[in-house]
Design a protein around this motif. Structure first.
Motif, PDB file in Angstrom:
ATOM      1  N   TYR A  46       0.736  -1.208   0.132  1.00  0.00           N
ATOM      2  CA  TYR A  46      -0.254  -0.110  -0.079  1.00  0.00           C
ATOM      3  C   TYR A  46       0.900   1.277   0.040  1.00  0.00           C
ATOM      4  CZ  TYR A  46      -3.751  -2.897   1.585  1.00  0.00           C
ATOM      5  OH  TYR A  46      -4.744  -3.839   1.822  1.00  0.00           O
ATOM      6  N   TRP A  47       0.244   2.102  -0.683  1.00  0.00           N
ATOM      7  CA  TRP A  47       1.097   3.722  -0.532  1.00  0.00           C
ATOM      8  C   TRP A  47      -0.237   4.387  -0.502  1.00  0.00           C
ATOM      9  CZ3 TRP A  47       5.740   5.578  -0.386  1.00  0.00           C
ATOM     10  CH2 TRP A  47       6.972   4.663  -0.688  1.00  0.00           C
ATOM     11  N   TRP A  48      -0.168   5.671   0.328  1.00  0.00           N
ATOM     12  CA  TRP A  48      -1.308   6.587   0.453  1.00  0.00           C
ATOM     13  C   TRP A  48      -0.684   7.758   1.081  1.00  0.00           C
ATOM     14  CZ3 TRP A  48      -1.472   2.571   4.214  1.00  0.00           C
ATOM     15  CH2 TRP A  48      -1.282   3.036   5.790  1.00  0.00           C
ATOM     16  N   SER A  49      -1.348   8.703   1.191  1.00  0.00           N
ATOM     17  CA  SER A  49      -0.967   9.996   1.905  1.00  0.00           C
ATOM     18  C   SER A  49      -2.231  10.668   2.633  1.00  0.00           C
ATOM     19  CB  SER A  49      -0.497  10.977   0.859  1.00  0.00           C
ATOM     20  OG  SER A  49      -1.662  11.536  -0.053  1.00  0.00           O
ATOM     21  N   GLY A  50      -2.235  11.460   3.544  1.00  0.00           N
ATOM     22  CA  GLY A  50      -2.999  12.004   4.469  1.00  0.00           C
ATOM     23  C   GLY A  50      -2.367  13.680   4.464  1.00  0.00           C
ATOM     24  N   ILE A  51      -3.459  14.490   4.659  1.00  0.00           N
ATOM     25  CA  ILE A  51      -2.877  15.937   5.098  1.00  0.00           C
ATOM     26  C   ILE A  51      -3.125  16.218   6.722  1.00  0.00           C
ATOM     27  CG2 ILE A  51      -3.269  18.307   3.935  1.00  0.00           C
ATOM     28  CD1 ILE A  51      -2.843  16.105   1.877  1.00  0.00           C
ATOM     29  N   MET A  52      -1.822  16.829   7.282  1.00  0.00           N
ATOM     30  CA  MET A  52      -2.182  17.445   8.430  1.00  0.00           C
ATOM     31  C   MET A  52      -2.346  18.831   8.649  1.00  0.00           C
ATOM     32  SD  MET A  52       1.089  14.955   9.686  1.00  0.00           S
ATOM     33  CE  MET A  52       1.762  14.554   8.054  1.00  0.00           C
ATOM     34  N   GLY A  53      -2.506  19.199   9.736  1.00  0.00           N
ATOM     35  CA  GLY A  53      -2.627  20.866   9.697  1.00  0.00           C
ATOM     36  C   GLY A  53      -1.624  21.143  10.459  1.00  0.00           C
ATOM     37  N   PHE A  54      -0.726  22.405  10.305  1.00  0.00           N
ATOM     38  CA  PHE A  54       0.356  22.801  11.187  1.00  0.00           C
ATOM     39  C   PHE A  54       0.240  24.234  11.276  1.00  0.00           C
ATOM     40  CE2 PHE A  54       2.005  18.970   9.368  1.00  0.00           C
ATOM     41  CZ  PHE A  54       2.601  18.445  10.272  1.00  0.00           C
ATOM     42  N   GLY A  55       1.161  24.829  12.157  1.00  0.00           N
ATOM     43  CA  GLY A  55       1.095  26.435  12.248  1.00  0.00           C
ATOM     44  C   GLY A  55       2.226  26.753  12.928  1.00  0.00           C
ATOM     45  N   ASP A  56       2.309  28.231  13.162  1.00  0.00           N
ATOM     46  CA  ASP A  56       3.439  28.665  13.964  1.00  0.00           C
ATOM     47  C   ASP A  56       3.550  28.181  15.358  1.00  0.00           C
ATOM     48  OD1 ASP A  56       3.836  30.005  11.707  1.00  0.00           O
ATOM     49  OD2 ASP A  56       2.854  31.873  12.165  1.00  0.00           O
ATOM     50  N   ASP A  57       2.200  28.034  16.039  1.00  0.00           N
ATOM     51  CA  ASP A  57       2.117  27.672  17.387  1.00  0.00           C
ATOM     52  C   ASP A  57       2.022  26.149  17.364  1.00  0.00           C
ATOM     53  OD1 ASP A  57       1.113  27.148  20.010  1.00  0.00           O
ATOM     54  OD2 ASP A  57       0.554  29.474  20.064  1.00  0.00           O
ATOM     55  N   ILE A  58       2.423  25.549  18.490  1.00  0.00           N
ATOM     56  CA  ILE A  58       2.532  24.026  18.439  1.00  0.00           C
ATOM     57  C   ILE A  58       0.977  23.746  19.319  1.00  0.00           C
ATOM     58  CG2 ILE A  58       4.627  23.307  18.442  1.00  0.00           C
ATOM     59  CD1 ILE A  58       4.972  23.117  21.435  1.00  0.00           C
ATOM     60  N   THR A  59       0.065  24.491  19.518  1.00  0.00           N
ATOM     61  CA  THR A  59      -1.123  24.260  20.033  1.00  0.00           C
ATOM     62  C   THR A  59      -2.213  24.257  18.949  1.00  0.00           C
ATOM     63  OG1 THR A  59      -1.324  26.195  20.746  1.00  0.00           O
ATOM     64  CG2 THR A  59      -0.474  24.658  22.501  1.00  0.00           C
ATOM     65  N   PRO A  60      -3.348  23.249  19.147  1.00  0.00           N
ATOM     66  CA  PRO A  60      -4.530  23.611  18.590  1.00  0.00           C
ATOM     67  C   PRO A  60      -5.339  25.123  18.515  1.00  0.00           C
ATOM     68  CG  PRO A  60      -4.668  21.708  19.788  1.00  0.00           C
ATOM     69  CD  PRO A  60      -3.518  22.488  20.459  1.00  0.00           C
ATOM     70  N   ILE A  61      -5.956  25.368  17.383  1.00  0.00           N
ATOM     71  CA  ILE A  61      -6.930  26.519  17.336  1.00  0.00           C
ATOM     72  C   ILE A  61      -8.119  26.070  17.978  1.00  0.00           C
ATOM     73  CG2 ILE A  61      -7.546  28.543  16.525  1.00  0.00           C
ATOM     74  CD1 ILE A  61      -5.494  28.154  14.352  1.00  0.00           C
ATOM     75  N   VAL A  62      -8.822  26.261  19.098  1.00  0.00           N
ATOM     76  CA  VAL A  62     -10.036  26.068  19.687  1.00  0.00           C
ATOM     77  C   VAL A  62     -10.465  27.522  19.948  1.00  0.00           C
ATOM     78  CG1 VAL A  62     -11.469  24.818  21.127  1.00  0.00           C
ATOM     79  CG2 VAL A  62      -9.451  23.784  20.219  1.00  0.00           C
ATOM     80  N   LYS A  63     -11.549  27.834  19.311  1.00  0.00           N
ATOM     81  CA  LYS A  63     -12.050  29.281  19.396  1.00  0.00           C
ATOM     82  C   LYS A  63     -13.367  29.438  18.586  1.00  0.00           C
ATOM     83  CE  LYS A  63      -9.699  32.088  16.140  1.00  0.00           C
ATOM     84  NZ  LYS A  63      -8.774  33.346  15.975  1.00  0.00           N
ATOM     85  N   GLU A  64     -14.147  30.806  19.017  1.00  0.00           N
ATOM     86  CA  GLU A  64     -15.262  31.222  18.172  1.00  0.00           C
ATOM     87  C   GLU A  64     -14.602  32.192  17.407  1.00  0.00           C
ATOM     88  OE1 GLU A  64     -19.808  32.453  19.372  1.00  0.00           O
ATOM     89  OE2 GLU A  64     -18.304  33.451  20.668  1.00  0.00           O
ATOM     90  N   VAL A  65     -14.828  31.685  15.834  1.00  0.00           N
ATOM     91  CA  VAL A  65     -14.233  32.693  14.928  1.00  0.00           C
ATOM     92  C   VAL A  65     -15.182  33.769  14.572  1.00  0.00           C
ATOM     93  CG1 VAL A  65     -12.414  31.323  13.509  1.00  0.00           C
ATOM     94  CG2 VAL A  65     -14.837  30.652  13.228  1.00  0.00           C
ATOM     95  N   GLU A  66     -16.397  33.384  14.397  1.00  0.00           N
ATOM     96  CA  GLU A  66     -17.414  34.464  14.368  1.00  0.00           C
ATOM     97  C   GLU A  66     -18.478  34.073  15.215  1.00  0.00           C
ATOM     98  OE1 GLU A  66     -18.456  35.036  10.392  1.00  0.00           O
ATOM     99  OE2 GLU A  66     -16.875  35.340   9.800  1.00  0.00           O
ATOM    100  N   PRO A  67     -19.406  35.253  15.755  1.00  0.00           N
ATOM    101  CA  PRO A  67     -20.559  34.782  16.222  1.00  0.00           C
ATOM    102  C   PRO A  67     -21.249  33.310  15.844  1.00  0.00           C
ATOM    103  CG  PRO A  67     -20.602  36.974  16.046  1.00  0.00           C
ATOM    104  CD  PRO A  67     -19.427  36.536  15.254  1.00  0.00           C
ATOM    105  N   ASN A  68     -21.485  32.457  16.812  1.00  0.00           N
ATOM    106  CA  ASN A  68     -22.092  31.262  16.516  1.00  0.00           C
ATOM    107  C   ASN A  68     -21.260  30.226  15.579  1.00  0.00           C
ATOM    108  OD1 ASN A  68     -24.037  31.908  18.100  1.00  0.00           O
ATOM    109  ND2 ASN A  68     -25.308  33.003  16.424  1.00  0.00           N
TER     110      ASN A  68
END
Ligand SMILES: Cc1cc2nc3c(=O)[nH]c(=O)nc-3n(C[C@H](O)[C@H](O)[C@H](O)COP(=O)(O)OP(=O)(O)OC[C@H]3O[C@@H](n4cnc5c(N)ncnc54)[C@H](O)[C@@H]3O)c2cc1C
Length: 382
Positions: A330-352
């Motif tokens: 088998y060969w496959w690939s997956g896509i991860m999400g990285f950023g400048d900070d090593i912590t995840p982003i958990v927040k309200e981006v806009e009301p609701n």
């Protein structure tokens, strides 16, 4: 007839309309958020919309390491962040893994604590010595994160037994484990279905608009509306919210055909965590090499490059399984999400509208808690 699909009265009223919360993305984070919402608000109508035929990001494509970090990774994190922040992150991954196991059960996800190893090649002896020198310090520090003593130990005596070549040093961590990624996601989906949550696949969300009567979603299957929306699209987050600091990172992976008498058992990392391999069902899973070409691998496209494939095959033949006849199944690939900070982003981006994204390639460990956290934010706003 317009472009909007003609749903029946039954389809609209029972499947589509009146969701209290819509979650975009059915990966580990989205499904964990859905379950937690249902636990906190049993009467809530929750709908999960997934672009893929199966979850199509990282959660069904990963390596299934239940890990909280090698010595190299912890030292790199300490270069960037304070001791307190690093302890907090390790503790978060540790608790996240306990929560995943608690939620789904070890036998359902095929969890085994065979331990984790960090390998150093012959030409890395200086770096290996630096890491080994820091073991007493890290062991003392990590007691605050996982309440266990003696986490990292030198294990050079095991190198020959595993049959590796060109490996000069090895560090062992008995507290790390491995699981079957497919079984994990099946078990999670089963729990979600049992809780009465609807997951609709092949439904890509292309726009999100807030209006006075709720949040409206434009999708490949028509328009949806909900009181609250949770974005759990990880690496793809800024396709919908371009200001979110999430950079995609592709991971290319192979699995060999079964190998008679395979000696490996555990999870293994080398080159600062950029390469990883493990045993699975008498085979070897091996992935990584993103650091060979960061620019090309910062992509939303699934696929492979000759550069990464070539390097993986070379390591497999020369270092991991030297002198053995290996065939790749088998060969496959997956896509991860990285950023400048090593912590995840958990927040309200806009009301609701809330987001829980960027697990930085560690979502098996963190995903359950990240999902719960965003569900709590959404509950508080209901
Ligand atoms: C090769 C590889 C190896 C890994 N190995 C490990 C490991 O061993 N241990 C570990 O802890 N972590 C590992 N990870 C990381 C881990 O898999 C992820 O951090 C985790 O799965 C992230 O979960 P998620 O739910 O946030 O994202 P995802 O699983 O990516 O889910 C996001 C979902 O959103 C969907 N989506 C995106 N856009 C839209 C849209 N517009 N409309 C509708 N749906 C949409 C996608 O199809 C996808 O299903 C690995 C990742 C990869 C790729």
């Amino acid at each position: 007839m317009g472009l909007e699909p003609q749903f029946s009265y039954w389809e609209r009223s029972v499947f589509i309309d009146n969701a209290d919360v819509i979650i975009i993305g059915s990966g580990l984070v989205g499904l964990s958020a859905a379950l937690h919402l249902k636990k906190r608000g049993p009467d809530l109508k929750i709908l999960v919309l997934e672009r893929g035929f199966l979850p199509s990001g990282a959660s069904t494509k990963n390596a299934g390491f239940a890990c909280f970090g090698t010595v190299s990774e912890q030292l790199a994190a300490l270069d960037q962040s304070s001791e307190e922040e690093v302890i907090k992150l390790i503790n978060y991954k540790w608790r996240g893994l306990q929560r995943l196991r608690q939620n789904l059960g070890d036998s359902a996800i095929d969890y085994h604590q065979h331990g984790g190893y960090e390998l150093f090649m012959d030409d890395e002896s200086d770096r290996a010595d630096e890491c080994i020198e820091q073991i007493p310090y890290l062991n003392k520090l990590l007691v605050h994160a996982i309440r266990e003593q003696g986490i990292y130990k030198v294990a050079n005596d095991k190198i020959t037994g595993f049959g590796f070549d060109k490996v000069s040093r090895m560090i062992y961590n008995p507290f790390e484990g491995q699981l079957n990624t497919g079984k994990m996601m099946r078990a999670l989906l089963n729990k979600v279905y049992d809780a009465g949550i609807l997951v609709l696949n092949s439904c890509a969300v292309s726009a999100i608009n807030r209006q006075c009567d709720g949040v409206h979603l434009t999708t490949s299957q028509g328009n949806f509306k909900a009181g609250r929306v949770i974005l759990a699209t990880n690496a793809f987050a800024n396709q919908l919210f371009p200001d979110l600091n999430v950079i995609p990172g592709r991971g290319q992976v192979l699995v060999t055909k079964p190998i008679p008498g395979l000696k490996l058992q555990g999870t293994y990392h080398f080159d600062k965590g950029y390469y990883y391999f493990r045993n699975i069902d008498g085979r070897v899973l091996f992935g990584g090499g993103r650091n060979l070409d960061f620019e090309t691998e910062a992509t939303w496209e699934f696929g492979h490059t000759e550069k990464v494939k070539g390097k993986l095959i070379a390591y497999l033949n020369k270092v991991i399984l030297p002198g053995q006849h290996i065939e790749i199944d088998y060969w496959w690939s997956g896509i991860m999400g990285f950023g400048d900070d090593i912590t995840p982003i958990v927040k309200e981006v806009e009301p609701n509208i809330f987001c829980a994204v960027r697990c930085n390639g560690m979502g098996v460990a963190m995903g359950s808690l990240v999902g719960e956290e965003v569900a709590e934010l959404a509950i508080q706003a209901l």
